[in-house]
Motif scaffolding. Structure first.
Motif, PDB file in Angstrom:
ATOM      1  N   THR A 289      29.131  17.168  24.483  1.00  0.00           N
ATOM      2  CA  THR A 289      27.724  17.236  24.035  1.00  0.00           C
ATOM      3  C   THR A 289      27.415  18.784  24.114  1.00  0.00           C
ATOM      4  O   THR A 289      27.859  19.543  24.666  1.00  0.00           O
ATOM      5  CB  THR A 289      26.934  16.597  24.839  1.00  0.00           C
ATOM      6  N   GLN A 290      26.354  18.822  23.116  1.00  0.00           N
ATOM      7  CA  GLN A 290      25.706  20.214  23.235  1.00  0.00           C
ATOM      8  C   GLN A 290      24.291  20.134  23.690  1.00  0.00           C
ATOM      9  O   GLN A 290      23.813  19.228  23.900  1.00  0.00           O
ATOM     10  CB  GLN A 290      25.903  20.672  21.794  1.00  0.00           C
ATOM     11  N   GLY A 291      23.762  21.432  23.864  1.00  0.00           N
ATOM     12  CA  GLY A 291      22.515  21.505  24.444  1.00  0.00           C
ATOM     13  C   GLY A 291      21.491  21.149  23.393  1.00  0.00           C
ATOM     14  O   GLY A 291      21.810  21.129  22.218  1.00  0.00           O
ATOM     15  N   VAL A 292      20.426  21.079  23.946  1.00  0.00           N
ATOM     16  CA  VAL A 292      19.075  20.719  22.992  1.00  0.00           C
ATOM     17  C   VAL A 292      18.949  21.747  21.951  1.00  0.00           C
ATOM     18  O   VAL A 292      18.929  21.366  20.582  1.00  0.00           O
ATOM     19  CB  VAL A 292      17.987  20.438  23.693  1.00  0.00           C
ATOM     20  N   THR A 293      18.915  22.926  22.346  1.00  0.00           N
ATOM     21  CA  THR A 293      18.543  24.181  21.456  1.00  0.00           C
ATOM     22  C   THR A 293      19.736  24.301  20.387  1.00  0.00           C
ATOM     23  O   THR A 293      19.696  24.386  19.123  1.00  0.00           O
ATOM     24  CB  THR A 293      18.367  25.357  22.138  1.00  0.00           C
ATOM     25  N   GLU A 294      21.071  24.231  20.836  1.00  0.00           N
ATOM     26  CA  GLU A 294      22.162  24.275  19.912  1.00  0.00           C
ATOM     27  C   GLU A 294      22.279  23.311  19.031  1.00  0.00           C
ATOM     28  O   GLU A 294      22.425  23.228  17.707  1.00  0.00           O
ATOM     29  CB  GLU A 294      23.505  24.239  20.887  1.00  0.00           C
ATOM     30  N   THR A 295      21.939  21.951  19.296  1.00  0.00           N
ATOM     31  CA  THR A 295      21.672  20.916  18.503  1.00  0.00           C
ATOM     32  C   THR A 295      21.192  21.064  17.177  1.00  0.00           C
ATOM     33  O   THR A 295      21.348  20.724  16.194  1.00  0.00           O
ATOM     34  CB  THR A 295      21.446  19.444  19.224  1.00  0.00           C
ATOM     35  N   PHE A 296      19.739  21.295  17.475  1.00  0.00           N
ATOM     36  CA  PHE A 296      18.731  21.585  16.651  1.00  0.00           C
ATOM     37  C   PHE A 296      19.036  23.052  15.658  1.00  0.00           C
ATOM     38  O   PHE A 296      18.687  22.640  14.447  1.00  0.00           O
ATOM     39  CB  PHE A 296      17.432  22.024  17.236  1.00  0.00           C
ATOM     40  N   LYS A 297      19.634  23.970  16.282  1.00  0.00           N
ATOM     41  CA  LYS A 297      20.038  24.874  15.375  1.00  0.00           C
ATOM     42  C   LYS A 297      21.106  24.444  14.410  1.00  0.00           C
ATOM     43  O   LYS A 297      21.325  24.819  13.362  1.00  0.00           O
ATOM     44  CB  LYS A 297      20.546  26.125  16.181  1.00  0.00           C
ATOM     45  N   LEU A 298      22.098  23.624  14.966  1.00  0.00           N
ATOM     46  CA  LEU A 298      23.112  23.098  14.149  1.00  0.00           C
ATOM     47  C   LEU A 298      22.530  22.347  13.150  1.00  0.00           C
ATOM     48  O   LEU A 298      23.187  22.240  11.959  1.00  0.00           O
ATOM     49  CB  LEU A 298      24.207  22.391  14.997  1.00  0.00           C
ATOM     50  N   LEU A 299      21.502  21.403  13.458  1.00  0.00           N
ATOM     51  CA  LEU A 299      21.058  20.518  12.248  1.00  0.00           C
ATOM     52  C   LEU A 299      20.492  21.204  11.004  1.00  0.00           C
ATOM     53  O   LEU A 299      20.501  21.068  10.006  1.00  0.00           O
ATOM     54  CB  LEU A 299      19.927  19.729  12.894  1.00  0.00           C
ATOM     55  N   LEU A 300      19.624  22.397  11.621  1.00  0.00           N
ATOM     56  CA  LEU A 300      19.145  23.275  10.455  1.00  0.00           C
ATOM     57  C   LEU A 300      20.114  24.060   9.848  1.00  0.00           C
ATOM     58  O   LEU A 300      19.974  24.267   8.637  1.00  0.00           O
ATOM     59  CB  LEU A 300      18.244  24.457  11.210  1.00  0.00           C
ATOM     60  N   THR A 301      21.388  24.450  10.321  1.00  0.00           N
ATOM     61  CA  THR A 301      22.405  25.091   9.456  1.00  0.00           C
ATOM     62  C   THR A 301      22.925  24.040   8.604  1.00  0.00           C
ATOM     63  O   THR A 301      23.353  24.377   7.435  1.00  0.00           O
ATOM     64  CB  THR A 301      23.560  25.626  10.535  1.00  0.00           C
ATOM     65  N   ILE A 302      23.114  23.036   9.098  1.00  0.00           N
ATOM     66  CA  ILE A 302      23.753  21.759   8.050  1.00  0.00           C
ATOM     67  C   ILE A 302      22.713  21.644   6.660  1.00  0.00           C
ATOM     68  O   ILE A 302      23.152  21.682   5.841  1.00  0.00           O
ATOM     69  CB  ILE A 302      23.955  20.514   8.689  1.00  0.00           C
ATOM     70  N   ILE A 303      21.628  21.376   7.012  1.00  0.00           N
ATOM     71  CA  ILE A 303      20.558  21.113   6.145  1.00  0.00           C
ATOM     72  C   ILE A 303      20.416  22.127   4.956  1.00  0.00           C
ATOM     73  O   ILE A 303      20.086  21.842   4.081  1.00  0.00           O
ATOM     74  CB  ILE A 303      19.194  20.520   6.685  1.00  0.00           C
TER      75      ILE A 303
END
Length: 547
Positions: A289-303
């Motif tokens: 798993t990733q941390g909360v901040t890392e997950t949301f950053k990743l989502l932004l990068t994908i979109i």
């Protein structure tokens, strides 16, 4: 008339494993989330270790008999999850029988949004927990306790909300059932994550079976069974020898019973089930798993990726053409006099069809161009929407003194079956494409994002479609000069003056035509753009993240 095909997205967890989806329904529609680009076919959920995980380690084997207790526990947890969802799905039919406005129905439809928005808080459920108590139990136990207490409390005043003088209290009803759906969605996140570590690597594929069977059974109990047992007509015709004015079960009784079931079962799980217990010779799937901040950053990068952004825009607009048929038809049938319990019972013969359809359709979506099936099924679903409108118009003039003739329900069933074929063709094709393009290095987060957008693409048009029905409907006040029927207050004043509001043009029929026109325009213009996305190279879908 149909249960939404929205998918209940699984957690924003990043795992090195393969995953595909299984169909929605009754709810509505759930899939699990990662991808293996070497196998885009939509099949029952399968979780396997990657080569990097198994290389150099011994191969573990354990039979399902050794984990039967874990499988039964998962099944129970998913059944409990389906109960509040089924209850929430039954409320619009109850409200329609009380002649609430479609604006009120639109407001209540926000109850069904939490399962489409789980991505917003799933990283928190993954990252925050008490290690000694257990990563998943830290959320599962308090969430199910809240569900139980909330249902017990709701049982004490739900009748007053539905039977209030002046009409049901829509705002409070929406608030309490939204909270139930939010808690059920949070429980779903925790159970999905626990399923992956509760079962051995060899048997983890049973997690999807527990999910689909359990949620379907729970939804059936909370929706179809409840509506049948709550109906005085159904009970008098099929279950009683002496007629009574009420059904066998009332909504407060049902809420109280399941509230107690939640409390008892949660207490047993909290005391007797250890989350991290291990067995000798049993290999568990290791979560990464990733941390909360890392997950949301990743989502932004994908979109932000051009291909993904274009695909998301298409997903958010694709279902506008179906919104009137999907969201309003069932309510219009109830308004025309079709018993709500009979309408709910149509879901029973659909279960075998809903099991077989994904298996058949997946044979045609397993190739390099799964969205071709989506494109071909699109106009069929639009035509079925027009057929639904004709069915509603026919229903209004067909009712007899003893109800509706048997052949009417046969036609209704065939119409529903045809709709399911078109719906599942589009659904399976879309899920297959999600699996095909999702970056395997970040499969869980990638798939969850696409599934969330797909769900929202079905939710917002349904809410708008419900809200627009009253706006597009033309009524006039007969028997009271100088009165109108443009609002609830005007309707009340018309009745007070001795008149009655009569519908001269039903907004549902206008909306059905407009939706089909919009759908055809989308299909001819944007549908081709969606098909063209299949021609993009795999690199266009790969997300470059810093390690």
């Amino acid at each position: 008339m149909e249960h939404s095909d929205e998918s209940a997205d699984k957690n924003a967890r990043q795992r090195k494993s393969a995953c595909v989806s299984f169909p929605p329904e009754t709810m509505r529609e759930t899939e699990k989330g990662e991808s293996d680009t070497s196998d885009p076919e939509v099949l029952p959920f399968l979780m396997t270790a990657s080569d990097s995980e198994t290389r150099g380690h011994h191969i573990c084997r354990t039979g399902i008999k050794g984990e039967l207790g874990n499988v039964l526990l998962l099944l129970l947890l998913y059944v409990l999850q389906g109960i509040p969802l089924g209850l929430a799905g039954s409320i619009p039919l109850i409200l329609q029988s009380k002649s609430v406005s479609y604006k009120d129905q639109a407001f209540f439809s926000f109850v069904f949004w939490p399962f489409s928005l789980k991505l917003l808080w799933a990283p928190l459920v993954d990252a925050l927990y008490f290690r000694k108590f257990g990563r998943r139990k830290s959320w599962l136990v308090p969430t199910q306790y809240l569900l139980g207490f909330f249902m017990l409390y709701l049982s004490t005043f739900v009748n007053s909300l539905l039977q209030r003088e002046g009409g049901p209290n829509i705002v409070v009803l929406t608030g309490v059932f939204f909270m139930l759906a939010f808690l059920a969605a949070t429980q779903d996140i925790a159970v999905d994550g626990w399923a992956l570590t509760m079962l051995s690597r060899e048997n983890v594929g049973y997690a999807s079976t527990c999910n689909s069977v359990g949620q379907t059974a729970g939804y059936f109990l909370g929706n179809v069974l409840f509506l049948a047992l709550e109906s005085a007509d159904f009970c008098n015709n099929y279950l009683r020898t002496e007629p009574k004015d009420v059904g066998i079960v009332t909504l407060p009784d049902f809420l109280f019973f399941w509230g107690m079931v939640f409390l008892v079962s949660t207490t047993l799980v909290a005391i007797f089930k250890r989350e991290n217990e291990g067995s000798e010779g049993v290999c568990r799937v290791k979560e990464e798993t990733q941390g909360v901040t890392e997950t949301f950053k990743l989502l932004l990068t994908i979109i932000k990726m051009p291909a993904v952004f274009t695909f998301c825009v298409l997903l958010l607009t694709a279902k506008v053409g179906f919104s009137a048929a999907d969201a309003v038809t069932g309510l219009k049938l109830v308004e025309a006099g079709v018993p709500k319990e009979q309408l709910a019972l149509l879901a029973v013969p659909m279960v075998p069809l809903q099991i077989l359809l994904p298996l058949v359709i997946s044979k045609y979506t397993a190739g390099p161009r799964p969205l071709d099936v989506f494109y071909k099924a699109f106009p069929l679903r639009l035509l079925i929407g027009l057929e639904f409108a004709l069915l509603v118009w026919w229903t209004q003039s067909l009712k007899e003194e003893g109800g509706f003739p048997a052949y009417y329900y046969g036609i209704l069933l065939l119409s529903y079956a045809a709709h399911q074929v078109a719906l599942y063709s589009m659904y399976v094709a879309c899920m297959a494409f999600h699996a095909k393009v999702s970056d395997p290095l970040i499969g869980g987060t990638y798939m969850t994002l696409l599934n969330t957008v797909t769900n929202l693409g079905g939710n917002w048009p349904s809410t708008v479609a419900l809200w627009m029905v009253d706006f597009l409907t033309w009524r006039k006040c007969q028997g009271a000069a100088g009165q109108s029927c443009g609002s609830q207050e005007a309707v009340w004043m018309c009745a007070k003056k001795g008149g009655a509001c009569v519908t001269t043009l039903d907004g549902y029929f206008i909306e059905s035509g407009v939706c089909v026109v919009i759908g055809l325009a989308w299909w001819m213009v944007l549908g081709k753009k969606m098909r063209m996305l299949q021609d993009k190279s795999p690199a266009a879908w790969r997300c470059r993240v810093s390690k």
